[in-house]
Design a protein around this motif. Structure first.
Motif, PDB file in Angstrom:
ATOM      1  N   ARG A 166      39.161  58.291  41.874  1.00 36.34           N
ATOM      2  CA  ARG A 166      40.499  57.774  41.600  1.00 36.34           C
ATOM      3  C   ARG A 166      40.501  56.276  41.269  1.00 36.34           C
ATOM      4  O   ARG A 166      41.545  55.712  40.958  1.00 36.34           O
ATOM      5  N   VAL A 167      39.352  55.630  41.358  1.00 34.94           N
ATOM      6  CA  VAL A 167      39.290  54.185  41.092  1.00 34.94           C
ATOM      7  C   VAL A 167      38.345  53.940  39.926  1.00 34.94           C
ATOM      8  O   VAL A 167      37.133  54.151  40.042  1.00 34.94           O
ATOM      9  N   LYS A 168      38.904  53.481  38.815  1.00 34.35           N
ATOM     10  CA  LYS A 168      38.077  53.210  37.636  1.00 34.35           C
ATOM     11  C   LYS A 168      37.282  51.924  37.806  1.00 34.35           C
ATOM     12  O   LYS A 168      36.084  51.872  37.554  1.00 34.35           O
ATOM     13  N   ASN A 169      37.971  50.869  38.227  1.00 32.32           N
ATOM     14  CA  ASN A 169      37.335  49.578  38.497  1.00 32.32           C
ATOM     15  C   ASN A 169      37.926  49.018  39.784  1.00 32.32           C
ATOM     16  O   ASN A 169      39.142  49.100  40.005  1.00 32.32           O
ATOM     17  N   LEU A 170      37.079  48.434  40.613  1.00 31.23           N
ATOM     18  CA  LEU A 170      37.517  47.892  41.893  1.00 31.23           C
ATOM     19  C   LEU A 170      37.372  46.373  41.878  1.00 31.23           C
ATOM     20  O   LEU A 170      36.276  45.845  41.645  1.00 31.23           O
ATOM     21  N   ILE A 171      38.492  45.679  42.111  1.00 28.09           N
ATOM     22  CA  ILE A 171      38.485  44.222  42.194  1.00 28.09           C
ATOM     23  C   ILE A 171      38.862  43.833  43.619  1.00 28.09           C
ATOM     24  O   ILE A 171      39.898  44.285  44.134  1.00 28.09           O
ATOM     25  N   LEU A 172      38.045  43.016  44.237  1.00 29.63           N
ATOM     26  CA  LEU A 172      38.311  42.554  45.593  1.00 29.63           C
ATOM     27  C   LEU A 172      38.431  41.036  45.591  1.00 29.63           C
ATOM     28  O   LEU A 172      37.666  40.354  44.908  1.00 29.63           O
ATOM     29  N   THR A 173      39.385  40.514  46.332  1.00 29.46           N
ATOM     30  CA  THR A 173      39.535  39.072  46.442  1.00 29.46           C
ATOM     31  C   THR A 173      39.641  38.707  47.919  1.00 29.46           C
ATOM     32  O   THR A 173      40.350  39.364  48.684  1.00 29.46           O
ATOM     33  N   ILE A 174      38.907  37.673  48.317  1.00 28.46           N
ATOM     34  CA  ILE A 174      38.865  37.149  49.698  1.00 28.46           C
ATOM     35  C   ILE A 174      38.857  38.281  50.729  1.00 28.46           C
ATOM     36  O   ILE A 174      39.646  38.293  51.664  1.00 28.46           O
ATOM     37  N   THR A 175      37.941  39.229  50.551  1.00 24.37           N
ATOM     38  CA  THR A 175      37.890  40.434  51.380  1.00 24.37           C
ATOM     39  C   THR A 175      36.701  40.402  52.330  1.00 24.37           C
ATOM     40  O   THR A 175      35.556  40.291  51.882  1.00 24.37           O
TER      41      THR A 175
END
Length: 373
Positions: A166-175
């Motif tokens: 279900r996730v094409k691209n995953l972007i994480l910020t300050i995680t």
């Protein structure tokens, strides 16, 4: 009186006069400020889905679409998503829209004592999942781009590991990922939240939650303020005083204070998972964190990952975030280290032309919708 003393006294009187005039100007500016002048999260949007206290917003496009797959922004429970649209010229969401992204954002609402028993699995497997399913149905696609921020990044990691299709691209910020890497760089003023939570016993955490049923927003706000006591003590005199020569700077200051003051309560059981399972026991990086009967295995994250961290983040130190590189199953992994602190990467003037642009350039290289069967 000697001439030198007279000169010094004259300078002192002039400085006192200038200071008094500055205070008077600031008072006049404050008198003119109305609530509507410090509104935050004002980008044009509409409610497209609701479930219990969770609301899904879709933002109105402001530019020709350049990225075909929508982006869902997921903040955490420690603060509100409104930080991503603080004001018109300091807004990650507006910057994404201006670069041709179809943007959604999830708002978890204002948890109360009635939400005492909500867990991570409720937010990941139910609310976040149902928002993503709605977007997929709306666009006739199999997967979306998921952008998680802070604790919302932890939600996003869990979801992507358990539902990679279900996730094409995953972007994480300050995680945070490895919650025990806070002292890796030897900066003693970094990672104090990690040290504080590790210093509590499980019983301490239980009593903390039982006292009000949730983790009070006022308490988390106080804890964060005491991580930088000098800045906390000086911002309402030195910091505020510095804005009295510029009304725009004053309004910037007040909008940030408004966001800081609007800190929601954190549902009790989910807070216990955050403090005990993640901060104390470090179960995420160890592959032991469970949602219900399912274990979150970061090696199951097979989609491209962009991991954004703040180089001077004292709340989520860089090494706690960068640990993700060796944990995910994808070979398409990239990091962006931005100047500034935990919130500064979103709201500082310097970051406005960097963060959203970096995200969109990365997405554009991996952009192609996948239709539902």
């Amino acid at each position: 009186m000697p001439a030198e003393q007279k000169s010094g006294a004259a300078r002192a009187l002039a400085e006192l006069s200038d200071f008094s005039m500055k205070i008077a100007r600031g008072q006049r500016m404050l008198d003119r400020v109305k609530d509507e002048h410090v509104q935050i999260a004002t980008a044009d949007k509409e409610i497209v889905f609701r479930e219990d206290k969770t609301t899904l917003y879709r933002y109105k496009s402001t530019a020709e679409r350049k990225v075909s797959v929508p982006v869902l922004v997921a903040y955490g429970q420690i603060g509100r998503y409104t930080m991503t649209d603080l004001q018109e010229d300091r807004s990650m969401l507006r910057n994404l829209l201006a670069l041709g992204v179809d943007v959604y954002a999830v708002d978890w609402g204002s948890p109360s004592r009635s939400d005492r028993w909500l867990k991570f699995e409720d937010y990941v497997d139910v609310y976040l999942n149902d928002c993503i399913e709605f977007i997929c149905r709306e666009h006739g696609i199999e997967a979306i781009n998921l952008l998680g921020i802070c604790e919302g990044g932890v939600f996003s990691l869990c979801y992507a590991a358990l539902n990679p299709e279900r996730v094409k691209n995953l972007i994480l910020t300050i995680t945070p990922v490895d919650f025990h890497q806070d002292q890796a760089e030897g900066r003693v003023n970094h990672g104090l939240l990690n040290l504080w939570t590790r210093g509590m016993s499980d019983d301490d955490v239980d009593r903390l939650i039982e006292a009000s049923g949730n983790l009070p927003g006022e308490l988390t706000g106080y804890v964060f303020s005491q991580m930088t006591p000098g800045a906390t003590l000086s911002k309402y005199n030195v910091g505020l005083l510095d804005t009295f020569d510029d009304e725009k700077k004053l309004l910037n200051f007040l909008r940030m204070e408004k966001w800081l003051a609007d800190r929601p309560h954190h549902p009790g059981e989910a807070a216990k998972q955050l403090l005990i399972n993640l901060y104390k026991n470090n179960e995420m990086i160890r592959g032991e964190f469970q949602l219900g009967e399912r274990t979150v295995d970061l090696s199951d994250i097979s989609m491209p990952v962009l991991n954004v961290y703040a180089k001077d983040d004292h709340i989520i130190p860089p090494k706690t975030t960068q640990a993700l590189r060796d944990a995910v199953g994808t070979s398409d992994y990239q990091e962006i280290g931005l100047e500034g602190g935990h919130v500064g990467v979103f709201v500082s003037g310097k970051s406005q032309g960097v963060l959203a642009k970096g995200i969109v350039e990365w997405l554009s290289e991996r952009d192609a919708p996948s239709a539902r069967d």
